[in-house]
Design a protein around this motif. Structure first.
Motif, PDB file in Angstrom:
ATOM      1  N   SER A   5       0.771  -1.234   0.019  1.00 48.71           N
ATOM      2  CA  SER A   5      -0.193  -0.107   0.050  1.00 48.71           C
ATOM      3  C   SER A   5       0.856   1.393  -0.017  1.00 48.71           C
ATOM      4  CB  SER A   5      -0.720   0.064   1.246  1.00 48.71           C
ATOM      5  OG  SER A   5      -0.255   0.146   2.640  1.00 48.71           O
ATOM      6  N   THR A   6       2.121   1.264   0.235  1.00 46.81           N
ATOM      7  CA  THR A   6       2.931   2.122   0.272  1.00 46.81           C
ATOM      8  C   THR A   6       3.413   2.667  -1.241  1.00 46.81           C
ATOM      9  OG1 THR A   6       4.885   0.797   0.545  1.00 46.81           O
ATOM     10  CG2 THR A   6       4.066   1.793   2.518  1.00 46.81           C
ATOM     11  N   VAL A   7       3.352   1.849  -2.045  1.00 48.66           N
ATOM     12  CA  VAL A   7       3.727   2.099  -3.460  1.00 48.66           C
ATOM     13  C   VAL A   7       2.720   1.933  -4.430  1.00 48.66           C
ATOM     14  CG1 VAL A   7       6.105   1.090  -3.062  1.00 48.66           C
ATOM     15  CG2 VAL A   7       4.394  -0.549  -3.540  1.00 48.66           C
ATOM     16  N   ARG A   8       1.514   1.289  -4.136  1.00 48.19           N
ATOM     17  CA  ARG A   8       0.356   1.168  -4.907  1.00 48.19           C
ATOM     18  C   ARG A   8      -0.850   1.194  -4.341  1.00 48.19           C
ATOM     19  NH1 ARG A   8      -2.305  -3.414  -5.305  1.00 48.19           N
ATOM     20  NH2 ARG A   8      -1.363  -5.402  -4.136  1.00 48.19           N
ATOM     21  N   ASP A   9      -2.191   1.391  -5.034  1.00 45.77           N
ATOM     22  CA  ASP A   9      -3.300   1.596  -4.373  1.00 45.77           C
ATOM     23  C   ASP A   9      -3.875   0.037  -4.652  1.00 45.77           C
ATOM     24  OD1 ASP A   9      -3.431   4.219  -4.219  1.00 45.77           O
ATOM     25  OD2 ASP A   9      -4.236   4.663  -6.079  1.00 45.77           O
ATOM     26  N   LEU A  10      -4.416  -0.322  -3.329  1.00 49.16           N
ATOM     27  CA  LEU A  10      -5.066  -1.306  -3.037  1.00 49.16           C
ATOM     28  C   LEU A  10      -6.471  -1.629  -3.687  1.00 49.16           C
ATOM     29  CD1 LEU A  10      -4.078  -2.481   0.722  1.00 49.16           C
ATOM     30  CD2 LEU A  10      -2.763  -2.958  -1.406  1.00 49.16           C
ATOM     31  N   SER A  11      -6.782  -2.753  -4.414  1.00 48.41           N
ATOM     32  CA  SER A  11      -8.043  -3.019  -4.687  1.00 48.41           C
ATOM     33  C   SER A  11      -9.209  -3.294  -3.513  1.00 48.41           C
ATOM     34  CB  SER A  11      -8.001  -4.316  -5.585  1.00 48.41           C
ATOM     35  OG  SER A  11      -7.937  -5.574  -4.688  1.00 48.41           O
ATOM     36  N   GLU A  12     -10.387  -2.949  -3.994  1.00 52.44           N
ATOM     37  CA  GLU A  12     -11.618  -3.176  -2.941  1.00 52.44           C
ATOM     38  C   GLU A  12     -11.315  -4.303  -2.292  1.00 52.44           C
ATOM     39  OE1 GLU A  12     -14.313  -1.485  -0.859  1.00 52.44           O
ATOM     40  OE2 GLU A  12     -13.458  -0.676  -2.458  1.00 52.44           O
ATOM     41  N   GLU A  13     -11.116  -5.246  -2.563  1.00 51.08           N
ATOM     42  CA  GLU A  13     -11.106  -6.744  -2.029  1.00 51.08           C
ATOM     43  C   GLU A  13      -9.785  -6.476  -1.143  1.00 51.08           C
ATOM     44  OE1 GLU A  13     -10.512 -11.397  -2.839  1.00 51.08           O
ATOM     45  OE2 GLU A  13     -10.797 -10.058  -4.488  1.00 51.08           O
ATOM     46  N   GLU A  14      -8.743  -6.120  -1.507  1.00 50.53           N
ATOM     47  CA  GLU A  14      -7.469  -5.904  -0.757  1.00 50.53           C
ATOM     48  C   GLU A  14      -7.718  -5.143   0.504  1.00 50.53           C
ATOM     49  OE1 GLU A  14      -3.893  -7.025  -3.654  1.00 50.53           O
ATOM     50  OE2 GLU A  14      -4.793  -5.018  -3.671  1.00 50.53           O
ATOM     51  N   ARG A  15      -8.319  -3.929   0.229  1.00 50.44           N
ATOM     52  CA  ARG A  15      -8.653  -3.123   1.205  1.00 50.44           C
ATOM     53  C   ARG A  15      -9.481  -3.567   2.399  1.00 50.44           C
ATOM     54  NH1 ARG A  15      -8.997   0.984  -2.918  1.00 50.44           N
ATOM     55  NH2 ARG A  15     -11.159   0.733  -2.889  1.00 50.44           N
ATOM     56  N   HIS A  16     -10.463  -4.384   1.989  1.00 52.49           N
ATOM     57  CA  HIS A  16     -11.354  -5.083   2.853  1.00 52.49           C
ATOM     58  C   HIS A  16     -10.440  -6.233   3.429  1.00 52.49           C
ATOM     59  CE1 HIS A  16     -15.104  -6.767   4.424  1.00 52.49           C
ATOM     60  NE2 HIS A  16     -14.764  -8.093   4.304  1.00 52.49           N
ATOM     61  N   LYS A  17      -9.593  -6.797   3.206  1.00 54.40           N
ATOM     62  CA  LYS A  17      -8.853  -7.892   3.723  1.00 54.40           C
ATOM     63  C   LYS A  17      -7.978  -6.897   4.859  1.00 54.40           C
ATOM     64  CE  LYS A  17      -8.247 -11.388   0.379  1.00 54.40           C
ATOM     65  NZ  LYS A  17      -7.319 -12.070  -0.457  1.00 54.40           N
ATOM     66  N   VAL A  18      -7.541  -5.874   4.425  1.00 53.36           N
ATOM     67  CA  VAL A  18      -6.590  -5.217   5.421  1.00 53.36           C
ATOM     68  C   VAL A  18      -7.465  -4.919   6.707  1.00 53.36           C
ATOM     69  CG1 VAL A  18      -5.472  -2.986   5.802  1.00 53.36           C
ATOM     70  CG2 VAL A  18      -5.045  -4.372   3.622  1.00 53.36           C
ATOM     71  N   LYS A  19      -8.634  -4.160   6.362  1.00 53.52           N
ATOM     72  CA  LYS A  19      -9.647  -3.806   7.257  1.00 53.52           C
ATOM     73  C   LYS A  19      -9.953  -4.964   8.481  1.00 53.52           C
ATOM     74  CE  LYS A  19     -14.137  -2.138   8.205  1.00 53.52           C
ATOM     75  NZ  LYS A  19     -15.487  -1.543   7.443  1.00 53.52           N
ATOM     76  N   GLU A  20     -10.469  -6.072   7.805  1.00 52.32           N
ATOM     77  CA  GLU A  20     -10.713  -7.250   8.662  1.00 52.32           C
ATOM     78  C   GLU A  20      -9.477  -7.713   9.653  1.00 52.32           C
ATOM     79  OE1 GLU A  20     -13.639  -8.496   9.230  1.00 52.32           O
ATOM     80  OE2 GLU A  20     -14.405  -6.672   8.022  1.00 52.32           O
ATOM     81  N   GLN A  21      -8.379  -7.844   8.839  1.00 56.25           N
ATOM     82  CA  GLN A  21      -7.138  -8.459   9.600  1.00 56.25           C
ATOM     83  C   GLN A  21      -6.596  -7.438  10.547  1.00 56.25           C
ATOM     84  OE1 GLN A  21      -4.500 -10.758   7.185  1.00 56.25           O
ATOM     85  NE2 GLN A  21      -5.713 -10.719   5.555  1.00 56.25           N
ATOM     86  N   LEU A  22      -6.689  -6.296  10.317  1.00 57.83           N
ATOM     87  CA  LEU A  22      -6.259  -5.124  11.231  1.00 57.83           C
ATOM     88  C   LEU A  22      -6.987  -5.192  12.438  1.00 57.83           C
ATOM     89  CD1 LEU A  22      -5.345  -2.119   9.428  1.00 57.83           C
ATOM     90  CD2 LEU A  22      -3.643  -3.359  10.964  1.00 57.83           C
ATOM     91  N   LEU A  23      -8.366  -5.260  12.330  1.00 60.21           N
ATOM     92  CA  LEU A  23      -9.262  -5.560  13.417  1.00 60.21           C
ATOM     93  C   LEU A  23      -9.080  -6.467  14.208  1.00 60.21           C
ATOM     94  CD1 LEU A  23     -12.574  -4.264  12.003  1.00 60.21           C
ATOM     95  CD2 LEU A  23     -11.092  -2.898  13.750  1.00 60.21           C
ATOM     96  N   ASP A  24      -8.443  -7.473  13.668  1.00 65.43           N
ATOM     97  CA  ASP A  24      -8.077  -8.776  14.605  1.00 65.43           C
ATOM     98  C   ASP A  24      -6.790  -8.662  15.058  1.00 65.43           C
ATOM     99  OD1 ASP A  24     -10.381 -10.421  13.509  1.00 65.43           O
ATOM    100  OD2 ASP A  24      -9.301 -11.390  11.674  1.00 65.43           O
ATOM    101  N   VAL A  25      -6.160  -7.894  14.637  1.00 67.49           N
ATOM    102  CA  VAL A  25      -4.679  -7.405  15.472  1.00 67.49           C
ATOM    103  C   VAL A  25      -5.023  -6.624  16.449  1.00 67.49           C
ATOM    104  CG1 VAL A  25      -2.706  -6.321  15.085  1.00 67.49           C
ATOM    105  CG2 VAL A  25      -3.119  -7.712  13.389  1.00 67.49           C
ATOM    106  N   CYS A  26      -5.996  -5.719  16.481  1.00 65.31           N
ATOM    107  CA  CYS A  26      -6.337  -4.831  17.504  1.00 65.31           C
ATOM    108  C   CYS A  26      -7.015  -5.529  18.783  1.00 65.31           C
ATOM    109  CB  CYS A  26      -7.260  -3.646  16.998  1.00 65.31           C
ATOM    110  SG  CYS A  26      -6.676  -2.535  15.844  1.00 65.31           S
ATOM    111  N   LYS A  27      -7.761  -6.695  18.151  1.00 63.67           N
ATOM    112  CA  LYS A  27      -8.218  -7.358  19.267  1.00 63.67           C
ATOM    113  C   LYS A  27      -7.274  -7.844  20.495  1.00 63.67           C
ATOM    114  CE  LYS A  27     -12.239  -8.671  16.726  1.00 63.67           C
ATOM    115  NZ  LYS A  27     -12.865  -9.875  15.962  1.00 63.67           N
ATOM    116  N   THR A  28      -6.036  -7.985  20.043  1.00 63.39           N
ATOM    117  CA  THR A  28      -4.917  -8.976  20.740  1.00 63.39           C
ATOM    118  C   THR A  28      -4.262  -7.921  21.620  1.00 63.39           C
ATOM    119  OG1 THR A  28      -3.312  -8.649  19.166  1.00 63.39           O
ATOM    120  CG2 THR A  28      -4.980 -10.624  18.933  1.00 63.39           C
TER     121      THR A  28
END
Length: 404
Positions: A340-363
């Motif tokens: 994401s630092t060198v290109r725009d992520l697709s809609e599906e990739e942004r959704h994955k990032v959102k879900e996995q980041l929230l999983d990380v925040c839970k810990t």
């Protein structure tokens, strides 16, 4: 000691001897000078009176301000009662704020079970810092900075001596401060657009100006006769506040200096007090490179983003190791974040990032702010600061300052 976490007051009190907390002087004027030296009076606390050993963390301006406010209230109580019994001071400070009807805690904080007196005071001080930035509401702007917090200390001094009618005293003091700042801004020969905005806000604020001028909107020093009745500490504080009000451009024209001279003459202060006030403000500004402002115009949306960014950055820095470990264990998330630092992520990739980041925040308990309703709005800020934690091999565009 972490001033943003629960039970920081007991940690502070147990970490220092009474003589270290109270200092060597027993004089309110000398203590006022100490508070000015760390920036509390200027609204830009760069450290605590206890120095860097107050915490192993890199504290923010707000956290230093909170510590200094508590320290000032605690010392005021101990000076007045000639005691170092801190356990008596905390309930007194709570009672003071309750009678002043400021620093009110939120509804959910009130439902907290088994809340200790120190925890209640921590919530009050946090709420008080929030209130100072929204004291003058007009056109959805937030303009008052932390420089006005010392008024709480002056009010506490008065309350310890005369508990009755403390709300009237606090309102009078705040009215005098605001009115004098209004006159200081009016005296500026070269007014910026923000100066003119502030003047308009003051002129439309009947709560401060109309009551002060006995029913009229014409404010002059002669109308503020109560200035002469202030004690030395109150006069010094009011002079410092007015000095800050005209200092934002780091220039002092003849009209501004003439107003300050008229002010000290009206309050019956010496020229030495004005010279000292200007010198201390100049030295502090030069030493810390801080842009000292008494008023700061801020659009509410911009203010929200600014405060949110500071909060997210602080959470990341204080959970750096744990967050780095969790990211490294989540392979796909790490790859997507680095890309994401060198290109725009697709809609599906942004959704994955959102879900996995929230999983990380839970810990990580400190990051549960992202799991609250509306917390996902802050996720872009989290993504913005995370690349700084990633290994350099994941950021092809990072420039090594040493090789530049």
């Amino acid at each position: 000691m972490n001033p943003s976490a629960t039970d920081w007051i007991p940690k502070l009190l147990n970490g220092f001897r009474p003589e270290d907390l109270l200092g060597s002087n027993k004089n309110e004027v000398d203590f006022y000078s100490d508070l000015k030296s760390v920036g509390f009076i200027f609204g830009v606390s760069v450290s605590s009176l206890l120095g860097k050993n107050v915490s192993s963390l890199q504290l923010t301006k707000e956290e230093y301000t909170k510590v200094n406010l508590f320290h000032a209230l605690l010392t005021t109580y101990c000076y007045f009662n000639n005691t170092n019994n801190f356990s008596e001071a905390v309930p007194k400070i709570i009672t003071f704020y309750q009678q002043l009807e400021k620093g009110k805690t939120g509804f959910f904080k009130k439902l907290t079970l088994s809340q200790t007196p120190t925890q209640e005071l921590e919530h009050i001080l946090s709420a008080r810092l929030q209130e100072t930035n929204t004291s003058l509401k007009k056109n959805n702007t937030s303009i008052l900075t932390y420089a006005l917090l010392y008024a709480d200390v002056l009010a506490f001094m008065r309350w310890l001596d005369t508990p009755r009618a403390i709300k009237n005293y606090a309102k009078l003091l705040e009215t005098l401060v605001i009115s004098c700042c209004f006159l200081a801004l009016k005296a500026k020969r070269k007014q910026t657009k923000y100066d003119r905005l502030l003047i308009e806000l003051f002129e439309s604020s009947s709560e401060y100006l109309i009551e002060t001028a006995s029913g009229t909107q014409v404010i002059t020093l002669q109308n503020l006769s109560r200035l002469k009745k202030l004690n030395l500490l109150e006069k010094k504080y009011l002079l410092d506040i007015c000095t800050i009000a005209v200092w934002d451009d780091h220039q002092m024209d003849l009209a501004e200096f003439k107003f300050l001279q008229d002010l000290i003459a009206f309050m019956q202060l010496s020229e030495d007090e004005l010279t000292k006030s200007l010198k201390e403000l100049s030295l502090f500004s030069e030493a810390y490179g801080s842009k000292i402002k008494l008023f700061e115009y801020s659009n509410p949306v911009r203010l929200f983003y600014k405060q949110s960014a500071a909060t997210v950055k602080l959470l990341i820095l204080r959970n750096k190791k744990r967050l780095q470990q969790e990211l490294e264990e989540s392979g796909e998330l790490l790859v997507l974040l680095s890309q994401s630092t060198v290109r725009d992520l697709s809609e599906e990739e942004r959704h994955k990032v959102k879900e996995q980041l929230l999983d990380v925040c839970k810990t990580i308990p400190s990051l549960t702010i992202f799991l609250l309703p509306g917390g996902t709005v802050l996720l872009p800020l989290l993504v913005k600061f995370i690349p700084k934690l990633l290994p350099s091999s994941f950021n092809e565009n990072r420039i090594d300052p040493k090789k530049k």
